[in-house]
Design a protein around this motif. Structure first.
Motif, PDB file in Angstrom:
ATOM      1  N   THR A  18      22.278  55.023  45.515  1.00  0.00           N
ATOM      2  CA  THR A  18      21.208  54.131  45.084  1.00  0.00           C
ATOM      3  C   THR A  18      21.600  53.369  43.832  1.00  0.00           C
ATOM      4  OG1 THR A  18      19.530  55.605  46.028  1.00  0.00           O
ATOM      5  CG2 THR A  18      18.798  54.037  44.361  1.00  0.00           C
ATOM      6  N   GLN A  19      22.255  54.067  42.903  1.00  0.00           N
ATOM      7  CA  GLN A  19      22.663  53.421  41.659  1.00  0.00           C
ATOM      8  C   GLN A  19      23.799  52.424  41.887  1.00  0.00           C
ATOM      9  OE1 GLN A  19      23.082  55.880  38.132  1.00  0.00           O
ATOM     10  NE2 GLN A  19      21.801  57.473  39.020  1.00  0.00           N
ATOM     11  N   VAL A  20      24.728  52.762  42.775  1.00  0.00           N
ATOM     12  CA  VAL A  20      25.821  51.835  43.089  1.00  0.00           C
ATOM     13  C   VAL A  20      25.265  50.566  43.736  1.00  0.00           C
ATOM     14  CG1 VAL A  20      27.812  51.483  44.616  1.00  0.00           C
ATOM     15  CG2 VAL A  20      27.659  53.564  43.223  1.00  0.00           C
ATOM     16  N   GLU A  21      24.313  50.727  44.629  1.00  0.00           N
ATOM     17  CA  GLU A  21      23.674  49.558  45.261  1.00  0.00           C
ATOM     18  C   GLU A  21      23.025  48.668  44.206  1.00  0.00           C
ATOM     19  OE1 GLU A  21      20.194  48.464  48.554  1.00  0.00           O
ATOM     20  OE2 GLU A  21      20.619  50.557  48.047  1.00  0.00           O
ATOM     21  N   ALA A  22      22.271  49.277  43.287  1.00  0.00           N
ATOM     22  CA  ALA A  22      21.605  48.507  42.238  1.00  0.00           C
ATOM     23  C   ALA A  22      22.620  47.825  41.328  1.00  0.00           C
ATOM     24  CB  ALA A  22      20.693  49.431  41.420  1.00  0.00           C
ATOM     25  N   MET A  23      23.698  48.533  41.001  1.00  0.00           N
ATOM     26  CA  MET A  23      24.729  47.971  40.129  1.00  0.00           C
ATOM     27  C   MET A  23      25.361  46.728  40.744  1.00  0.00           C
ATOM     28  SD  MET A  23      28.332  49.664  38.880  1.00  0.00           S
ATOM     29  CE  MET A  23      29.035  49.491  40.537  1.00  0.00           C
ATOM     30  N   PHE A  24      25.747  46.825  42.018  1.00  0.00           N
ATOM     31  CA  PHE A  24      26.402  45.681  42.648  1.00  0.00           C
ATOM     32  C   PHE A  24      25.430  44.533  42.891  1.00  0.00           C
ATOM     33  CE2 PHE A  24      29.859  48.715  43.721  1.00  0.00           C
ATOM     34  CZ  PHE A  24      30.897  47.981  43.171  1.00  0.00           C
ATOM     35  N   ASP A  25      24.162  44.831  43.137  1.00  0.00           N
ATOM     36  CA  ASP A  25      23.169  43.765  43.202  1.00  0.00           C
ATOM     37  C   ASP A  25      23.087  43.043  41.855  1.00  0.00           C
ATOM     38  OD1 ASP A  25      22.476  44.140  45.857  1.00  0.00           O
ATOM     39  OD2 ASP A  25      20.704  45.358  45.417  1.00  0.00           O
ATOM     40  N   ASN A  26      23.164  43.813  40.763  1.00  0.00           N
ATOM     41  CA  ASN A  26      23.061  43.234  39.418  1.00  0.00           C
ATOM     42  C   ASN A  26      24.239  42.336  39.083  1.00  0.00           C
ATOM     43  OD1 ASN A  26      20.662  44.597  38.924  1.00  0.00           O
ATOM     44  ND2 ASN A  26      21.633  46.273  37.807  1.00  0.00           N
ATOM     45  N   ILE A  27      25.446  42.777  39.431  1.00  0.00           N
ATOM     46  CA  ILE A  27      26.640  42.035  38.999  1.00  0.00           C
ATOM     47  C   ILE A  27      27.153  41.055  40.051  1.00  0.00           C
ATOM     48  CG2 ILE A  27      27.327  43.928  37.480  1.00  0.00           C
ATOM     49  CD1 ILE A  27      29.534  44.644  39.457  1.00  0.00           C
ATOM     50  N   ALA A  28      26.477  40.994  41.199  1.00  0.00           N
ATOM     51  CA  ALA A  28      26.947  40.152  42.305  1.00  0.00           C
ATOM     52  C   ALA A  28      27.252  38.707  41.898  1.00  0.00           C
ATOM     53  CB  ALA A  28      25.938  40.180  43.456  1.00  0.00           C
ATOM     54  N   PRO A  29      26.386  38.030  41.124  1.00  0.00           N
ATOM     55  CA  PRO A  29      26.663  36.617  40.803  1.00  0.00           C
ATOM     56  C   PRO A  29      27.962  36.411  40.022  1.00  0.00           C
ATOM     57  CG  PRO A  29      24.359  37.151  40.374  1.00  0.00           C
ATOM     58  CD  PRO A  29      25.060  38.454  40.629  1.00  0.00           C
ATOM     59  N   LYS A  30      28.399  37.405  39.273  1.00  0.00           N
ATOM     60  CA  LYS A  30      29.606  37.271  38.445  1.00  0.00           C
ATOM     61  C   LYS A  30      30.786  38.080  38.986  1.00  0.00           C
ATOM     62  CE  LYS A  30      27.614  34.740  35.267  1.00  0.00           C
ATOM     63  NZ  LYS A  30      28.016  33.334  35.028  1.00  0.00           N
ATOM     64  N   TYR A  31      30.589  38.779  40.088  1.00  0.00           N
ATOM     65  CA  TYR A  31      31.593  39.731  40.561  1.00  0.00           C
ATOM     66  C   TYR A  31      32.932  39.066  40.880  1.00  0.00           C
ATOM     67  CZ  TYR A  31      33.925  43.307  43.327  1.00  0.00           C
ATOM     68  OH  TYR A  31      34.847  44.209  43.808  1.00  0.00           O
ATOM     69  N   ASP A  32      32.917  37.989  41.630  1.00  0.00           N
ATOM     70  CA  ASP A  32      34.175  37.339  42.024  1.00  0.00           C
ATOM     71  C   ASP A  32      34.941  36.829  40.815  1.00  0.00           C
ATOM     72  OD1 ASP A  32      33.984  37.812  44.723  1.00  0.00           O
ATOM     73  OD2 ASP A  32      32.996  35.914  45.173  1.00  0.00           O
ATOM     74  N   THR A  33      34.226  36.199  39.882  1.00  0.00           N
ATOM     75  CA  THR A  33      34.870  35.698  38.667  1.00  0.00           C
ATOM     76  C   THR A  33      35.544  36.829  37.907  1.00  0.00           C
ATOM     77  OG1 THR A  33      33.278  33.891  38.450  1.00  0.00           O
ATOM     78  CG2 THR A  33      34.479  34.529  36.464  1.00  0.00           C
ATOM     79  N   LEU A  34      34.813  37.922  37.713  1.00  0.00           N
ATOM     80  CA  LEU A  34      35.352  39.059  36.974  1.00  0.00           C
ATOM     81  C   LEU A  34      36.515  39.704  37.717  1.00  0.00           C
ATOM     82  CD1 LEU A  34      32.033  40.603  35.657  1.00  0.00           C
ATOM     83  CD2 LEU A  34      33.985  39.968  34.238  1.00  0.00           C
ATOM     84  N   ASN A  35      36.364  39.860  39.013  1.00  0.00           N
ATOM     85  CA  ASN A  35      37.391  40.520  39.822  1.00  0.00           C
ATOM     86  C   ASN A  35      38.731  39.803  39.696  1.00  0.00           C
ATOM     87  OD1 ASN A  35      37.828  42.768  41.461  1.00  0.00           O
ATOM     88  ND2 ASN A  35      37.618  41.594  43.340  1.00  0.00           N
ATOM     89  N   HIS A  36      38.701  38.481  39.811  1.00  0.00           N
ATOM     90  CA  HIS A  36      39.943  37.705  39.763  1.00  0.00           C
ATOM     91  C   HIS A  36      40.500  37.620  38.339  1.00  0.00           C
ATOM     92  CE1 HIS A  36      39.244  36.870  43.871  1.00  0.00           C
ATOM     93  NE2 HIS A  36      38.335  35.941  43.708  1.00  0.00           N
ATOM     94  N   ARG A  37      39.629  37.455  37.361  1.00  0.00           N
ATOM     95  CA  ARG A  37      40.111  37.336  35.985  1.00  0.00           C
ATOM     96  C   ARG A  37      40.659  38.654  35.454  1.00  0.00           C
ATOM     97  NH1 ARG A  37      35.476  33.612  32.978  1.00  0.00           N
ATOM     98  NH2 ARG A  37      35.916  31.663  34.107  1.00  0.00           N
ATOM     99  N   LEU A  38      39.943  39.738  35.710  1.00  0.00           N
ATOM    100  CA  LEU A  38      40.374  41.031  35.164  1.00  0.00           C
ATOM    101  C   LEU A  38      41.642  41.542  35.826  1.00  0.00           C
ATOM    102  CD1 LEU A  38      36.886  42.736  34.727  1.00  0.00           C
ATOM    103  CD2 LEU A  38      38.450  42.058  32.898  1.00  0.00           C
ATOM    104  N   SER A  39      41.925  41.073  37.039  1.00  0.00           N
ATOM    105  CA  SER A  39      43.170  41.475  37.706  1.00  0.00           C
ATOM    106  C   SER A  39      44.244  40.390  37.553  1.00  0.00           C
ATOM    107  CB  SER A  39      42.918  41.725  39.196  1.00  0.00           C
ATOM    108  OG  SER A  39      42.689  40.511  39.885  1.00  0.00           O
ATOM    109  N   TRP A  40      43.925  39.317  36.795  1.00  0.00           N
ATOM    110  CA  TRP A  40      44.847  38.190  36.625  1.00  0.00           C
ATOM    111  C   TRP A  40      45.212  37.582  37.990  1.00  0.00           C
ATOM    112  CZ3 TRP A  40      45.892  36.726  31.593  1.00  0.00           C
ATOM    113  CH2 TRP A  40      45.548  37.655  30.608  1.00  0.00           C
ATOM    114  N   ASN A  41      44.245  37.631  38.905  1.00  0.00           N
ATOM    115  CA  ASN A  41      44.398  37.078  40.262  1.00  0.00           C
ATOM    116  C   ASN A  41      45.397  37.843  41.131  1.00  0.00           C
ATOM    117  OD1 ASN A  41      42.531  34.939  40.634  1.00  0.00           O
ATOM    118  ND2 ASN A  41      43.737  33.628  39.300  1.00  0.00           N
ATOM    119  N   ILE A  42      45.874  38.975  40.637  1.00  0.00           N
ATOM    120  CA  ILE A  42      46.815  39.772  41.428  1.00  0.00           C
ATOM    121  C   ILE A  42      46.112  40.398  42.633  1.00  0.00           C
ATOM    122  CG2 ILE A  42      48.495  41.679  41.371  1.00  0.00           C
ATOM    123  CD1 ILE A  42      48.739  41.216  38.370  1.00  0.00           C
TER     124      ILE A  42
END
Length: 243
Positions: A18-42
């Motif tokens: 339940t908490q994981v679902e809520a967390m990903f709902d919360n960060i969904a709008p920024k998730y792709d940006t963060l995912n690519h930047r924090l991994s340096w697009n690797i």
């Protein structure tokens, strides 16, 4: 119970799912940006590497578990021209994924469905391959989730999973620990506005069983030819196995 199953994003009370679902709902709008930047697009390279391995089994019907915003499902459909059923518990993440699929005119190849990974609604032996990228460490019950992935695979079907891991060799092990304990949670907090999400993600990476330990789990469940490849100095690990 595995250590990462006890780590929850927000509180000791309530279920992890339940908490994981809520967390990903919360960060969904920024998730792709963060995912690519924090991994340096690797992360794009990692997905392509996994698809290269997956292509060897020529799957036509694929199930993507914990699809998030659908990057792995979309790339797999584009590269392999296979039909991908993309599943997740977060409707917020999948909503973004559906828009990306529509923008790429891939509606005939990728469909999204909300599913509980520990109790999939699909019949036994339904898919040529089951894939996941950076999601299985969020399972509330790791073995039950993996058993479900095994159950819906056709005999001979491929299991192809990417997961973030901690490097085992120096100095990358020490450098990654510094990065994951400072830059990752601080930048994640600033961009996502969720104070705990990226702290949780880091803790779950550190706690997750990896390498040979994951091989033992997969073999115990019934997978054969289980193998793993450490990518980018062990920051990510690719797991391949067959039913």
């Amino acid at each position: 119970m595995y250590k990462q199953e006890t780590i929850k994003p927000y509180s000791e009370e309530g279920s992890k799912a339940t908490q994981v679902e809520a967390m990903f709902d919360n960060i969904a709008p920024k998730y792709d940006t963060l995912n690519h930047r924090l991994s340096w697009n690797i992360d794009r390279y990692w997905r392509n590497k996994a698809i290269g391995e997956l292509a060897l089994s020529h799957p036509a019907k694929i199930l993507d578990i914990a699809t998030g915003t659908g990057d792995f499902a979309i790339l797999t459909a584009e590269k392999l021209k296979a039909h991908v059923t993309a599943t997740d518990i977060s409707n917020g993440m999948m909503q973004i994924g559906r828009k990306k699929v529509a923008d790429r005119h891939l509606d005939e190849y990728v469909t999204f469905e909300r599913q509980d990974c520990t109790a999939l609604s699909y019949p036994n032996d339904s898919y040529d391959a089951v894939i996941a990228a950076f999601g299985i460490r969020n399972f509330q019950d790791l073995e039950q989730g993996l058993k479900e992935m095994y159950r819906v695979l056709k005999p001979g079907g491929a299991f192809c999973v990417l997961e973030l891991t901690t490097p085992v060799a120096t100095p990358m092990k020490q450098l990654f620990r510094i990065y994951s304990n400072t830059v990752l949670p601080v930048y994640g907090k600033l961009v996502s506005k969720d104070k705990q999400a990226y702290s949780y993600l880091n803790k779950s990476i550190e706690a997750f069983p990896q390498g040979e330990k994951m091989m033992e789990i997969l073999r115990r469940i019934g997978f054969s030819k289980a193998d793993f490849k450490r990518l980018t100095f062990g920051i990510c690990t690719l797991y391949i196995a067959y039913k």
